[in-house]
Design a protein around this motif. Structure first.
Motif, PDB file in Angstrom:
ATOM      1  N   UNK A  54     -17.842  -3.587  -1.625  1.00  0.00           N
ATOM      2  CA  UNK A  54     -18.636  -3.468  -0.485  1.00  0.00           C
ATOM      3  C   UNK A  54     -18.060  -3.925   0.882  1.00  0.00           C
ATOM      4  N   UNK A  55     -17.101  -4.586   0.932  1.00  0.00           N
ATOM      5  CA  UNK A  55     -16.747  -4.860   2.032  1.00  0.00           C
ATOM      6  C   UNK A  55     -16.174  -3.955   3.102  1.00  0.00           C
ATOM      7  N   UNK A  56     -16.193  -3.754   4.198  1.00  0.00           N
ATOM      8  CA  UNK A  56     -15.770  -2.697   5.151  1.00  0.00           C
ATOM      9  C   UNK A  56     -14.450  -3.278   6.006  1.00  0.00           C
ATOM     10  N   UNK A  57     -14.346  -4.648   5.761  1.00  0.00           N
ATOM     11  CA  UNK A  57     -13.140  -4.950   6.806  1.00  0.00           C
ATOM     12  C   UNK A  57     -11.956  -4.986   5.983  1.00  0.00           C
ATOM     13  N   UNK A  58     -10.799  -4.369   6.570  1.00  0.00           N
ATOM     14  CA  UNK A  58      -9.732  -4.214   5.704  1.00  0.00           C
ATOM     15  C   UNK A  58      -8.785  -5.571   5.557  1.00  0.00           C
ATOM     16  N   UNK A  59      -8.495  -5.987   4.387  1.00  0.00           N
ATOM     17  CA  UNK A  59      -7.839  -7.072   4.215  1.00  0.00           C
ATOM     18  C   UNK A  59      -6.229  -6.940   4.481  1.00  0.00           C
ATOM     19  N   UNK A  60      -5.682  -5.677   3.998  1.00  0.00           N
ATOM     20  CA  UNK A  60      -4.297  -5.366   3.878  1.00  0.00           C
ATOM     21  C   UNK A  60      -4.233  -3.945   3.784  1.00  0.00           C
ATOM     22  N   UNK A  61      -3.050  -3.316   3.960  1.00  0.00           N
ATOM     23  CA  UNK A  61      -2.558  -1.751   3.784  1.00  0.00           C
ATOM     24  C   UNK A  61      -1.127  -1.757   3.478  1.00  0.00           C
ATOM     25  N   UNK A  62      -0.944  -1.119   2.582  1.00  0.00           N
ATOM     26  CA  UNK A  62       0.758  -0.621   1.947  1.00  0.00           C
ATOM     27  C   UNK A  62       0.851   0.601   2.038  1.00  0.00           C
ATOM     28  N   UNK A  63       1.846   0.998   2.896  1.00  0.00           N
ATOM     29  CA  UNK A  63       2.289   2.433   2.905  1.00  0.00           C
ATOM     30  C   UNK A  63       3.121   2.607   1.965  1.00  0.00           C
ATOM     31  N   UNK A  64       3.060   4.120   1.383  1.00  0.00           N
ATOM     32  CA  UNK A  64       3.867   4.533   0.512  1.00  0.00           C
ATOM     33  C   UNK A  64       5.540   4.501   0.782  1.00  0.00           C
ATOM     34  N   UNK A  65       5.881   4.595   2.059  1.00  0.00           N
ATOM     35  CA  UNK A  65       7.135   4.477   2.488  1.00  0.00           C
ATOM     36  C   UNK A  65       7.632   3.216   2.519  1.00  0.00           C
ATOM     37  N   UNK A  66       6.901   2.301   2.383  1.00  0.00           N
ATOM     38  CA  UNK A  66       7.511   0.934   2.443  1.00  0.00           C
ATOM     39  C   UNK A  66       7.642   0.377   1.016  1.00  0.00           C
ATOM     40  N   UNK A  67       7.077   0.990   0.005  1.00  0.00           N
ATOM     41  CA  UNK A  67       7.296   0.705  -1.579  1.00  0.00           C
ATOM     42  C   UNK A  67       8.456   0.947  -2.017  1.00  0.00           C
ATOM     43  N   UNK A  68       9.545  -0.161  -2.400  1.00  0.00           N
ATOM     44  CA  UNK A  68      10.741   0.108  -2.912  1.00  0.00           C
ATOM     45  C   UNK A  68      10.631   0.174  -4.372  1.00  0.00           C
ATOM     46  N   UNK A  69       9.667  -0.833  -5.000  1.00  0.00           N
ATOM     47  CA  UNK A  69       9.852  -0.608  -6.684  1.00  0.00           C
ATOM     48  C   UNK A  69       8.440  -0.915  -6.964  1.00  0.00           C
ATOM     49  N   UNK A  70       7.974  -0.540  -8.255  1.00  0.00           N
ATOM     50  CA  UNK A  70       6.771  -0.877  -8.932  1.00  0.00           C
ATOM     51  C   UNK A  70       7.243  -1.451 -10.085  1.00  0.00           C
ATOM     52  N   UNK A  71       6.975  -2.270 -10.764  1.00  0.00           N
ATOM     53  CA  UNK A  71       7.654  -2.674 -12.105  1.00  0.00           C
ATOM     54  C   UNK A  71       6.816  -3.850 -12.718  1.00  0.00           C
ATOM     55  N   UNK A  72       6.782  -3.784 -14.175  1.00  0.00           N
ATOM     56  CA  UNK A  72       6.043  -4.846 -14.963  1.00  0.00           C
ATOM     57  C   UNK A  72       6.720  -6.214 -14.635  1.00  0.00           C
ATOM     58  N   UNK A  73       6.169  -7.192 -14.571  1.00  0.00           N
ATOM     59  CA  UNK A  73       6.495  -8.573 -14.367  1.00  0.00           C
ATOM     60  C   UNK A  73       7.040  -9.331 -15.676  1.00  0.00           C
ATOM     61  N   UNK A  74       8.021  -8.650 -16.095  1.00  0.00           N
ATOM     62  CA  UNK A  74       8.696  -8.971 -17.551  1.00  0.00           C
ATOM     63  C   UNK A  74       9.424 -10.502 -17.489  1.00  0.00           C
ATOM     64  N   UNK A  75       9.661 -10.920 -16.265  1.00  0.00           N
ATOM     65  CA  UNK A  75      10.389 -12.256 -16.209  1.00  0.00           C
ATOM     66  C   UNK A  75       9.280 -13.415 -16.160  1.00  0.00           C
ATOM     67  N   UNK A  76       8.191 -12.970 -16.044  1.00  0.00           N
ATOM     68  CA  UNK A  76       6.825 -13.977 -15.820  1.00  0.00           C
ATOM     69  C   UNK A  76       7.032 -14.655 -14.506  1.00  0.00           C
ATOM     70  N   UNK A  77       7.473 -14.015 -13.623  1.00  0.00           N
ATOM     71  CA  UNK A  77       7.844 -14.761 -12.221  1.00  0.00           C
ATOM     72  C   UNK A  77       6.547 -15.168 -11.380  1.00  0.00           C
ATOM     73  N   UNK A  78       5.308 -14.295 -11.583  1.00  0.00           N
ATOM     74  CA  UNK A  78       4.125 -14.574 -11.093  1.00  0.00           C
ATOM     75  C   UNK A  78       3.662 -15.959 -11.570  1.00  0.00           C
ATOM     76  N   UNK A  79       3.770 -16.914 -10.734  1.00  0.00           N
ATOM     77  CA  UNK A  79       3.138 -18.500 -11.100  1.00  0.00           C
ATOM     78  C   UNK A  79       1.748 -18.482 -11.269  1.00  0.00           C
ATOM     79  N   UNK A  80       1.427 -18.802 -12.587  1.00  0.00           N
ATOM     80  CA  UNK A  80      -0.009 -19.030 -12.935  1.00  0.00           C
ATOM     81  C   UNK A  80      -0.998 -17.821 -12.986  1.00  0.00           C
ATOM     82  N   UNK A  81      -0.334 -16.772 -13.114  1.00  0.00           N
ATOM     83  CA  UNK A  81      -0.883 -15.450 -13.429  1.00  0.00           C
ATOM     84  C   UNK A  81      -2.289 -15.785 -14.352  1.00  0.00           C
ATOM     85  N   UNK A  82      -3.456 -15.232 -13.940  1.00  0.00           N
ATOM     86  CA  UNK A  82      -4.507 -15.267 -14.915  1.00  0.00           C
ATOM     87  C   UNK A  82      -4.087 -14.655 -16.298  1.00  0.00           C
TER      88      UNK A  82
END
Length: 101
Positions: free
Chosen positions: A29-57
């Motif tokens: 419902x929010x109209x104020x942009x929080x962030x933006x990711x441009x496709x050309x800036x994306x280097x990789x998309x991958x599963x976090x198999x190393x579990x490097x995201x601390x305290x992931x829910x």
């Protein structure tokens, strides 16, 4: 997971193939942009198999979007949603390269 403060927050993502980016907001419902990711800036998309995201829910549903500037950790609500989002992001980012000459 937040960029400066490393805590987990829900965000609403909007994928825009025409503008070749995806944006995110605090909620749908929010109209104020929080962030933006441009496709050309994306280097990789991958599963976090190393579990490097601390305290992931939910570590088994955590994936990463790596850009030139930042590593985004994201958690999907289900395995199917994670596969779809990863595929859509990769396809959008790769699709962008066909417009480069």
């Amino acid at each position: 997971m937040g960029g400066k403060i490393k805590s987990w927050k829900k965000r609403w993502f909007v994928f825009d193939r025409l503008k070749r980016n995806f944006s995110y907001y605090v909620d749908k419902h929010e109209t104020k942009l929080k962030g933006l990711i441009y496709f050309q800036a994306i280097e990789e998309v991958y599963y976090d198999h190393l579990r490097s995201a601390t305290k992931s829910p939910n570590p088994s549903l955590t994936f990463c979007v790596k850009t030139h500037d930042r590593l985004y950790y994201m958690v999907a609500p289900s395995p199917e949603a994670m596969r779809i989002w990863m595929d859509v992001i990769v396809t959008g980012a790769e699709g962008y390269t066909q417009f480069l000459s």
